[in-house]
Design an enzyme around this catalytic site. Sequence first.
Site, PDB file in Angstrom:
ATOM      1  N   CYS A  88       0.886  -1.137  -0.012  1.00 29.31           N
ATOM      2  CA  CYS A  88      -0.099  -0.023   0.061  1.00 29.31           C
ATOM      3  C   CYS A  88       0.708   1.188  -0.097  1.00 29.31           C
ATOM      4  O   CYS A  88       1.554   1.634   0.932  1.00 29.31           O
ATOM      5  CB  CYS A  88      -0.876   0.066   1.092  1.00 29.31           C
ATOM      6  SG  CYS A  88      -1.926   1.347   1.328  1.00 29.31           S
TER       7      CYS A  88
ATOM      8  N   CYS B   9      -0.553   4.044   2.419  1.00 33.83           N
ATOM      9  CA  CYS B   9      -0.097   3.909   3.821  1.00 33.83           C
ATOM     10  C   CYS B   9       1.209   4.139   3.949  1.00 33.83           C
ATOM     11  O   CYS B   9       1.563   4.756   5.241  1.00 33.83           O
ATOM     12  CB  CYS B   9      -0.418   2.223   4.023  1.00 33.83           C
ATOM     13  SG  CYS B   9      -2.171   1.736   3.337  1.00 33.83           S
ATOM     14  N   ASP B  10       1.974   3.687   3.299  1.00 37.74           N
ATOM     15  CA  ASP B  10       3.620   3.659   3.604  1.00 37.74           C
ATOM     16  C   ASP B  10       4.634   4.311   2.993  1.00 37.74           C
ATOM     17  O   ASP B  10       5.627   4.249   3.454  1.00 37.74           O
ATOM     18  CB  ASP B  10       4.116   2.087   3.894  1.00 37.74           C
ATOM     19  CG  ASP B  10       3.195   1.221   4.321  1.00 37.74           C
ATOM     20  OD1 ASP B  10       2.794   1.823   5.561  1.00 37.74           O
ATOM     21  OD2 ASP B  10       3.010  -0.097   4.125  1.00 37.74           O
TER      22      ASP B  10
END
Length: 323
Positions: free
Chosen positions: A147, A150-151
């Site tokens: 992701c 997300c990261d």
Amino acid sequence: MDKQDNHKVVIIGSGPAGLTAAIYTARANLNPLVIEGTPSSTSNQPGGQLMLTTDVENYPGFPQGIMGPELMTQFREQAQRFGAEILTDKVTRVDLTQLPHSIWVGDPNKPEPTYHTWSVIISTGAEPLTLGLEAEQRLIGRGVSTCATCDGFFFTNQHIAIVGGGDSAMEEAIFLTRFASKVTVIHRRDKLRASKIMQDRAFANDRIEFLWNSTVSNLIGQNRLEAVEVINRVTNKTSVLDITGLFIAIGHRPNTDLFTDQLHHKQNGYLLTKPNSSHTEVAGVFACGDVQDDVYRQAITAAGSGCMAAIDAERWLESVGHG
């Protein structure tokens, strides 16, 4: 009233969507049963994908961030505080053809279901497709991610790579250039599958490089990703790419096997819900989270759709006299 008939709501799955639905239905005095799956399951991991995530910095309310498993533990405890019952087991069969609906846990060939319920909230999530490498699960959250949204922030000014060649991969590669010094796209073919507009955007970005006809064959690093081995599919030669982050963007698979012949699906396999709601086409059956969301796939959107499913279920139960 026996064990089979004592549930107004059964929630299948326990990620952000399922546990949010549990919180809302429990506070509505519907006494939900959450069947969360088992740690050994290949799908429907208790707590969802966040159980495999380390730092979560984009979930509201945690300015310093929070570990994924800790966040899901707090979700779980909050649901239990309001009276949700949580069963750590795996649903193996459902019958949604008549009311009340039937759910089997354990042996799917038992003549009698384990539970009957007037409403079902499906929150079984989706699994990111992976490369199938031995070190993959060990390094998830330690340099390997599925992701970018997300990261990506964790890889500021670093050289990272992304595996994939479709629109999602190009979208994530472009997004990652906001943080990384360089993004190498590793693709198994000599041309992308992405739409022309996404290709043009990726080719025009001077921080993106391409490694064609190549596949990742090994991940290097014990506690943190340090590099990857790459095989050229034309020359069969192996090289080492020194990177600190690897994003895998080769697609997702929704966990819908239980419902294959009983609920409508989109062409890509995700459950189909009615516009602006969590209702499926079957009365008393609702879907939320990544099992029906093929666009956003975030913890916060999953939680929001879990709230929607709980409210939809509560109103439906009231309408049929079971509220």
